[in-house]
Design an enzyme around this catalytic site. Sequence first.
Site, mmCIF file in Angstrom:
data_model
loop_
_atom_site.group_PDB
_atom_site.id
_atom_site.type_symbol
_atom_site.label_atom_id
_atom_site.label_comp_id
_atom_site.label_asym_id
_atom_site.label_seq_id
_atom_site.Cartn_x
_atom_site.Cartn_y
_atom_site.Cartn_z
ATOM 1 C CE LYS A 174 17.597 -44.924 -0.202
ATOM 2 N NZ LYS A 174 16.390 -44.165 -0.571
ATOM 3 C CB THR B 102 0.633 -31.395 2.019
ATOM 4 O OG1 THR B 102 -0.622 -31.085 1.403
ATOM 5 C CG2 THR B 102 0.503 -31.251 3.524
#
EC number: 2.3.1.37
Length: 407
Positions: free
Chosen positions: A248, A278
Amino acid sequence: MDYNLALDTALNRLHTEGRYRTFIDIERRKGAFPKAMWRKPDGSEKEITVWCGNDYLGMGQHPVVLGAMHEALDSTGAGSGGTRNISGTTLYHKRLEAELADLHGKEAALVFSSAYIANDATLSTLPQLIPGLVIVSDKLNHASMIEGIRRSGTEKHIFKHNDLDDLRRILTSIGKDRPILVAFESVYSMDGDFGRIEEICDIADEFGALKYIDEVHAVGMYGPRGGGVAERDGLMDRIDIINGTLGKAYGVFGGYIAASSKMCDAVRSYAPGFIFSTSLPPVVAAGAAASVRHLKGDVELREKHQTQARILKMRLKGLGLPIIDHGSHIVPVHVGDPVHCKMISDMLLEHFGIYVQPINFPTVPRGTERLRFTPSPVHDSGMIDHLVKAMDVLWQHCALNRAEVVA
């Protein structure tokens, strides 16, 4: 079993209720934010202004961030090559976690693939680590917190939003002899109101409870160095676990928690959402670290962001539009039904080149549907003028109610 019929029934229900979600195909252009290109269903393109993005400060376009990402890409390539436990921990991940720990004044930080996963993984794992842990959660907490608590299977209690008396009542019923975690947010994204951090900490401390705060809509934007509302109010040291996002205000991707070294080590060692995912690509970790580092010193950008939010609220209030104003940077305009909400959103996009996504149930309760504007430091006065005029025209077109404007 006709599986397609079941799916059609579910989708048709959304269409009938006016809350079927459509994706708007946009392409951000380097150096042009908040402008973007909208690719229409017929393949034609139109330049638009994005008014609902989460790149709150425009850092996704900042030269410092892009430079760090280019350098990492040229140095390491694309992906991380594994989970954090198996070949996926790089110097870039360690640097990012060090920046985040420093940002929040904590011993350590732990980076996840998103803030949603960070909340879900941490809150679902803690009851495994602390036998008998009871979680007490604000009613308006984010879906990621709700899901993490649900998946934990632990005893949970929900207190009325920001209601200190209800929180105390629940904690009293649990008692001081049991382990407790109180989970809440600093900025609630749909109304833009602030959590009552200090008072919640005071009550939680009486019962020896852990404090868990989601600062997703605050990190980068509040506090002397962008550490969030807890930093702004001098309360970071009273919070045990801070959740934040890198997608953000920091304009990149990923999420994290910041806490004690022991807490981060325990979550790292037990949370499936961390262990079996991952790791972030090094290029992303590099960009995020550069953004965090830069915003620790860019007070002017934060101040301009708050100024633009105040200006937009003042202008929309001047039209008598029903603004939900709790003093944060988020600018929700109450519409009150899903059909009008989507209609105004569609007309803003098609006729005025303004993109704001309608917010409908279940994100917000029925009857509180809204348009949620997120002004940034790079939304200039001309863009604000254009938006205000468009909202005036469309509010009149849809014959929606206005408040009396006091001169």
